[in-house]
Motif scaffolding. Sequence first.
Motif, PDB file in Angstrom:
ATOM      1  N   ALA A 272       0.813  -1.225   0.000  1.00 46.52           N
ATOM      2  CA  ALA A 272       0.000   0.000   0.000  1.00 46.52           C
ATOM      3  C   ALA A 272       0.842   1.270   0.000  1.00 46.52           C
ATOM      4  CB  ALA A 272      -0.922   0.002   1.214  1.00 46.52           C
TER       5      ALA A 272
ATOM      6  N   ASN B 265     -11.473  -4.968   4.377  1.00 45.26           N
ATOM      7  CA  ASN B 265     -11.707  -4.505   3.007  1.00 45.26           C
ATOM      8  C   ASN B 265     -10.935  -3.225   2.718  1.00 45.26           C
ATOM      9  OD1 ASN B 265     -13.362  -6.658   2.597  1.00 45.26           O
ATOM     10  ND2 ASN B 265     -15.264  -5.529   2.800  1.00 45.26           N
TER      11      ASN B 265
ATOM     12  N   SER C 226      -7.337  -4.175   1.863  1.00 45.95           N
ATOM     13  CA  SER C 226      -7.139  -4.632   0.483  1.00 45.95           C
ATOM     14  C   SER C 226      -7.218  -3.475  -0.500  1.00 45.95           C
ATOM     15  CB  SER C 226      -8.171  -5.708   0.131  1.00 45.95           C
ATOM     16  OG  SER C 226      -9.474  -5.182   0.149  1.00 45.95           O
ATOM     17  N   LEU C 227      -8.024  -2.455  -0.169  1.00 48.31           N
ATOM     18  CA  LEU C 227      -8.097  -1.275  -1.027  1.00 48.31           C
ATOM     19  C   LEU C 227      -6.765  -0.531  -1.052  1.00 48.31           C
ATOM     20  CD1 LEU C 227     -11.635   0.026  -0.102  1.00 48.31           C
ATOM     21  CD2 LEU C 227     -10.830  -0.402  -2.412  1.00 48.31           C
TER      22      LEU C 227
ATOM     23  N   ALA D 265      -3.825  -1.822  -0.917  1.00 53.97           N
ATOM     24  CA  ALA D 265      -2.950  -2.525  -1.857  1.00 53.97           C
ATOM     25  C   ALA D 265      -3.323  -2.198  -3.297  1.00 53.97           C
ATOM     26  CB  ALA D 265      -3.034  -4.025  -1.614  1.00 53.97           C
ATOM     27  N   ALA D 266      -4.619  -2.078  -3.571  1.00 53.07           N
ATOM     28  CA  ALA D 266      -5.060  -1.756  -4.932  1.00 53.07           C
ATOM     29  C   ALA D 266      -4.586  -0.374  -5.351  1.00 53.07           C
ATOM     30  CB  ALA D 266      -6.579  -1.835  -5.012  1.00 53.07           C
TER      31      ALA D 266
ATOM     32  N   LEU E 257     -14.663  -2.101  -5.350  1.00 52.40           N
ATOM     33  CA  LEU E 257     -13.785  -3.033  -4.650  1.00 52.40           C
ATOM     34  C   LEU E 257     -14.298  -3.374  -3.261  1.00 52.40           C
ATOM     35  CD1 LEU E 257     -10.181  -1.861  -5.581  1.00 52.40           C
ATOM     36  CD2 LEU E 257     -11.278  -4.027  -6.128  1.00 52.40           C
TER      37      LEU E 257
ATOM     38  N   SER F 266     -14.915  -7.205  -2.422  1.00 58.97           N
ATOM     39  CA  SER F 266     -14.145  -7.824  -1.347  1.00 58.97           C
ATOM     40  C   SER F 266     -15.065  -8.417  -0.286  1.00 58.97           C
ATOM     41  CB  SER F 266     -13.214  -6.791  -0.704  1.00 58.97           C
ATOM     42  OG  SER F 266     -12.270  -6.320  -1.637  1.00 58.97           O
TER      43      SER F 266
ATOM     44  N   GLY G 181      -6.558  -2.042 -11.105  1.00 54.24           N
ATOM     45  CA  GLY G 181      -6.936  -1.915  -9.699  1.00 54.24           C
ATOM     46  C   GLY G 181      -7.757  -3.083  -9.200  1.00 54.24           C
ATOM     47  N   LEU G 182      -8.753  -3.498  -9.978  1.00 53.11           N
ATOM     48  CA  LEU G 182      -9.610  -4.604  -9.568  1.00 53.11           C
ATOM     49  C   LEU G 182      -8.843  -5.919  -9.517  1.00 53.11           C
ATOM     50  CD1 LEU G 182     -12.820  -3.749 -11.637  1.00 53.11           C
ATOM     51  CD2 LEU G 182     -12.570  -3.579  -9.168  1.00 53.11           C
TER      52      LEU G 182
ATOM     53  N   ALA H 181      -6.465  -5.927  -6.423  1.00 55.90           N
ATOM     54  CA  ALA H 181      -7.209  -5.974  -5.162  1.00 55.90           C
ATOM     55  C   ALA H 181      -7.811  -7.348  -4.915  1.00 55.90           C
ATOM     56  CB  ALA H 181      -8.308  -4.918  -5.170  1.00 55.90           C
TER      57      ALA H 181
ATOM     58  N   ASP I 198      -6.840  -9.771  -1.920  1.00 56.11           N
ATOM     59  CA  ASP I 198      -7.927 -10.079  -0.993  1.00 56.11           C
ATOM     60  C   ASP I 198      -8.099 -11.586  -0.815  1.00 56.11           C
ATOM     61  OD1 ASP I 198     -10.355  -8.692   0.413  1.00 56.11           O
ATOM     62  OD2 ASP I 198     -11.205 -10.418  -0.620  1.00 56.11           O
TER      63      ASP I 198
END
Length: 738
Positions: free
Chosen positions: A378, A549, A552-553, A555-556, A605, A609, A673-674, A677, A681
């Motif tokens: 991140a 969640n 994980s965002l 990281a995206a 996301l 997630s 991005g998706l 993520a 996740d």
Amino acid sequence: MTRLLGRLGGWCAGHGRVVLALWVVLAAALMGGSLVFAAPTSNDASIPGTDAQRAHDLMKTGFGPGYAAGGTVQLVLYTGDGRLTDAARKRAVERAVVRVRDMPHVVQVDSPYRVGGIASNLQIGLIGIRMEGHDSDKIAELTQNMSKAADPVRAAGIEVVPADSSTPADKEIETGPSEVIGVLCALLVLVFAFGTLVAALIPIFTALVSVASGLGLIGLLGWVVDMPKQAGIMATMIGLGVGIDYALFLLSRHRRLLADGVPVVESVRRTVSSSGGAVVFAGGTVIIALSALMLAGFPLLATLGWVTGISVVAAVLTSITLVPALLGLLGHRVNALKVPFLRGADGSGAGWAGLGHWVARRPWRVLFASVLVLGALAAPALALKLGPLDEGYGTQGSESRRAYELMAAGFGPGANGPLLVVAELPSKVAESGDPIVGQVTRAVDDVEGTAHVGEAKVNASGRSVLLQVVTDYAPSDPRAAGVVRDIRDIVLPGVDLHVGGEVAGLTDAGDRMAERTPLVIGVVVLLSALLLLLAFRAPVVAVKAAVMNLVSLGAAFGALAMVFSIGLGSGLVGMDPPAGSSYLQTIFFSVPIESYVPLMLFAVLFGLSMDYEVFLLTAVRQAYQRHGDNARSVAEGLGSTGRVITSAALIMVAVFVAFVAYPDPLVKTFGVGLAVAIAVDATLIRGFLVPATMVLLGRLNWWCPRRLDRVLPNLSVEGHEEDEAPAPPRREPAGAGV
């Protein structure tokens, strides 16, 4: 709710032919209707209440034709040898001007042989065209027709490149092989997961039906609301991913029950009762997250949100009706057409259960290591660069990018995104030579960063003045937004200055997004946590899921910053650096991300997630209620869902990566991005971080205050009580197992 879903699933399984026929007819009717009665699309990026919108509203009245959105086209002329002022070339250009002037909807044509129409090197010129009474949705087609009218110029050896007034988001997104590639990759994953071709085709078929139904409805809704050009591709991307995943979860559950000797219809009923409930709640979180985009104050973003939500609703409906119908029709033939050398998922989940036990024995070390890795992923998000995308980031060799580069070379980078300044005057003026008009012009010209201020144009009422301002900066340069704000800060007695144009509109969009982002994030997190609370009656689990969640965002967004803002990998996703860039500039080619993309990416996301969270928590909760051992239930839940969640994640990642091949930068951004993520996740979050935290929390996972427990409605998502009951002997209705 689980009992209602169970009855629905049993009925669909017993009436498979009827349900299948209804869905096929509905999908064909909606898709056919949208093709026959094709609705117009519109990327109207207006934001009510902003200064740019006020400027655009003023431009529509009294300034003559062509000042409305989509009313301007330019033909950029370039000659590599000689000059545009040479006699032969000038005659060819003047003939083309006459031909363009005679075309439908054209009300004004400005010859390049005017002040400011030819660059100082005399090799680049502009034919300016203003139109009215045309269909703004056909601007690309009209632009090409005008370009063809300039053939006499081409015959004289002059390059002609059309450039309309649309933005990159307005460009038509042509369908390509991405959908096919995504479906084929998903099919490959399903074949490996199930080991049989029939089982693998069920999620693909249901997803295609749901996507066709959703796209058909979206196409018809274009007659009622302004539908962005990206709506269809976003709905397809998300619809394919969740449609295949939801069917996969149901099918995996059904095959396990069949292997345990449960009759077909009873197995379908139990599957929809338990996993179907998880699908409904998972889809609900996605829809809630997308619906919250309506609070962003950006109509275009709100439309993209609820349109994408339609595809999710279609995926949920096909999962709890069409999938049971197909399972009832196929019966035990769901395991037919086995692929040689592939065993498929046996449902034991021994490897994932082993991982769960391994995590349970060392939760603190796993927690620390997971947080460290996720923090590293991140960290690049701090370098995320937001800003407008201009045609300079278009595909190398495309007409729009070529026109951009020629205009920047001949008239400066700001010529690609001029500001339109409208001044409301305190009193009526008769002409542009009035002293107050000159005062406004000088004040604007004195702003740092303005390269050129065009001749003032007074509207019919004499109460407003229009100035076209060219800045020193490209539309995507953050300094251009600074010029917009500086012009708005000009103080003149009785004069109200408003700034419109592409740069001003995107500046206002960015400001609105920054203002509303905390509200949208808060609503999404709160409502999603509330939905989980209703599903599991466990406040700690609901809050923890929302936090996971958000992790994980991070990281995206880190991946987006690494690829686009830092530029390491932008070339790999198809973003072309400027011509003549050095080797290092090619490797680290930085691309800004539209200001509204992070907010929509967050909503999508966060909802997706939560899907995996719901399915994992459902399995853990079922195991915990059987024996009450927290650590063991975590391991068993991970073991029963790990293989399925991993297969589902692989499918989503494959679908999203396939869409990176689209030429549209917005689609590329979402694809990257998706994909990142979902991958993070399903591995780091669900495989390590969630089990570790659940082991550490112990009984607190499922604790609920008595007062809260009494007021919460009973919306259990598990349906676990049916799994313990022996399968009663049932006579299969006609059609089952066929």
